[in-house]
Scaffold this motif. Structure first.
Motif, PDB file in Angstrom:
ATOM      1  N   ASN A  98     -49.020   1.817   5.087  1.00 15.13           N
ATOM      2  CA  ASN A  98     -50.455   1.484   5.107  1.00 15.13           C
ATOM      3  C   ASN A  98     -51.242   2.600   4.442  1.00 15.13           C
ATOM      4  O   ASN A  98     -51.997   3.329   5.100  1.00 15.13           O
ATOM      5  N   ARG A  99     -51.066   2.724   3.141  1.00 13.27           N
ATOM      6  CA  ARG A  99     -51.656   3.849   2.414  1.00 13.27           C
ATOM      7  C   ARG A  99     -53.156   3.970   2.615  1.00 13.27           C
ATOM      8  O   ARG A  99     -53.666   5.062   2.857  1.00 13.27           O
ATOM      9  N   GLY A 100     -53.875   2.868   2.530  1.00  8.63           N
ATOM     10  CA  GLY A 100     -55.318   2.929   2.681  1.00  8.63           C
ATOM     11  C   GLY A 100     -55.724   3.402   4.059  1.00  8.63           C
ATOM     12  O   GLY A 100     -56.688   4.161   4.215  1.00  8.63           O
ATOM     13  N   LEU A 101     -54.982   2.997   5.068  1.00  7.66           N
ATOM     14  CA  LEU A 101     -55.300   3.395   6.437  1.00  7.66           C
ATOM     15  C   LEU A 101     -54.976   4.866   6.686  1.00  7.66           C
ATOM     16  O   LEU A 101     -55.512   5.477   7.607  1.00  7.66           O
ATOM     17  N   THR A 102     -54.131   5.441   5.837  1.00  4.58           N
ATOM     18  CA  THR A 102     -53.861   6.877   5.913  1.00  4.58           C
ATOM     19  C   THR A 102     -55.160   7.651   5.708  1.00  4.58           C
ATOM     20  O   THR A 102     -55.422   8.634   6.391  1.00  4.58           O
ATOM     21  N   ARG A 103     -55.980   7.170   4.774  1.00  4.44           N
ATOM     22  CA  ARG A 103     -57.261   7.839   4.515  1.00  4.44           C
ATOM     23  C   ARG A 103     -58.197   7.735   5.713  1.00  4.44           C
ATOM     24  O   ARG A 103     -59.042   8.597   5.915  1.00  4.44           O
ATOM     25  N   VAL A 104     -58.059   6.694   6.509  1.00  6.61           N
ATOM     26  CA  VAL A 104     -58.851   6.578   7.737  1.00  6.61           C
ATOM     27  C   VAL A 104     -58.307   7.558   8.778  1.00  6.61           C
ATOM     28  O   VAL A 104     -59.068   8.286   9.422  1.00  6.61           O
ATOM     29  N   LEU A 105     -56.984   7.613   8.925  1.00  8.74           N
ATOM     30  CA  LEU A 105     -56.362   8.502   9.911  1.00  8.74           C
ATOM     31  C   LEU A 105     -56.695   9.970   9.678  1.00  8.74           C
ATOM     32  O   LEU A 105     -56.898  10.719  10.638  1.00  8.74           O
ATOM     33  N   ILE A 106     -56.746  10.390   8.432  1.00 14.07           N
ATOM     34  CA  ILE A 106     -57.052  11.806   8.160  1.00 14.07           C
ATOM     35  C   ILE A 106     -58.558  12.049   8.087  1.00 14.07           C
ATOM     36  O   ILE A 106     -58.995  13.184   7.895  1.00 14.07           O
ATOM     37  N   GLY A 107     -59.349  10.994   8.225  1.00 14.42           N
ATOM     38  CA  GLY A 107     -60.802  11.142   8.230  1.00 14.42           C
ATOM     39  C   GLY A 107     -61.428  11.157   6.853  1.00 14.42           C
ATOM     40  O   GLY A 107     -62.652  11.182   6.720  1.00 14.42           O
ATOM     41  N   ASP A 108     -60.616  11.121   5.830  1.00 17.32           N
ATOM     42  CA  ASP A 108     -61.091  11.170   4.446  1.00 17.32           C
ATOM     43  C   ASP A 108     -62.050  10.018   4.127  1.00 17.32           C
ATOM     44  O   ASP A 108     -63.072  10.214   3.476  1.00 17.32           O
ATOM     45  N   ALA A 109     -61.733   8.829   4.598  1.00 17.31           N
ATOM     46  CA  ALA A 109     -62.554   7.646   4.312  1.00 17.31           C
ATOM     47  C   ALA A 109     -63.817   7.599   5.169  1.00 17.31           C
ATOM     48  O   ALA A 109     -64.698   6.780   4.935  1.00 17.31           O
TER      49      ALA A 109
END
Length: 191
Positions: A98-109
């Motif tokens: 879930n590459r896009g959700l990785t950005r949510v998990l790290i707070g980047d998004a």
């Protein structure tokens, strides 16, 4: 056109997740999202009261996905160290899929979004860390770790390791597999 209730809502969340996979890390705007879905911005707001609510939907998906499996691990695996290993591998594997959700998990998004979203992700990560701490305590009762082991520090180290791998994955344009070298790194993290 989506026919079932909730189908359009799910489609909106899926498109946001796809847009978050862009290695350039562009900010998701409702205008860009509406364009990608070929709907008006007003149509988006028929399903979500705000963009923050859209991101909350993604966080709920992450939370449900991770904790359903974490609870299964705790119930099925007796060995505490193996539980901890499986939880960290789960987080890394989730990011891999879930590459896009990785950005949510790290707070980047979430950088320019409502601050409560980052607080919610932090809470989710605190829960993962608490699960790791519990697994390490189980390992101590089984003799795999000393009873005076620094459970909190060890659980935090595992959390930081996982987040570091996710950060490297996202910032590297999703090229570096978060599970690369995992079999060699786990023994270093376990002790």
């Amino acid at each position: 056109m989506a026919k079932k209730p909730g189908e359009r809502k799910l489609q909106i969340l899926q498109v946001i997740a796809e847009m978050l996979q862009d290695p350039s890390g562009e900010r998701i705007t409702t205008a860009a999202l509406a364009k990608k879905l070929d709907v008006s911005e007003a149509a988006l707001y028929r399903h979500f009261a705000s963009k923050a609510q859209m991101f909350e939907g993604l966080i709920e998906f992450i939370e449900e996905s991770l904790f359903t499996v974490i609870n299964q691990i705790a119930a099925a695996e007796e060995a505490g160290l193996k539980q901890a290993q499986m939880i960290v591998a789960l987080v890394l594997g989730f990011a891999q899929k879930n590459r896009g959700l990785t950005r949510v998990l790290i707070g980047d998004a979430l950088v320019f979004e409502n601050e409560r979203l980052q607080a919610r992700i932090n809470q989710l990560l605190d829960r993962v860390e608490a699960s790791l701490k519990q697994s390490l305590r189980v390992a101590a009762t089984q003799g795999a770790l000393p009873s005076d082991h620094g459970f909190a520090a060890h659980a935090n180290l595992l959390r930081c390791y996982a987040l570091g791998r996710l950060h490297q994955f996202a910032k590297g344009g999703f090229k570096d597999d978060p599970l690369a070298q995992w079999p060699q790194q786990w023994p270093l993290l376990a002790g």
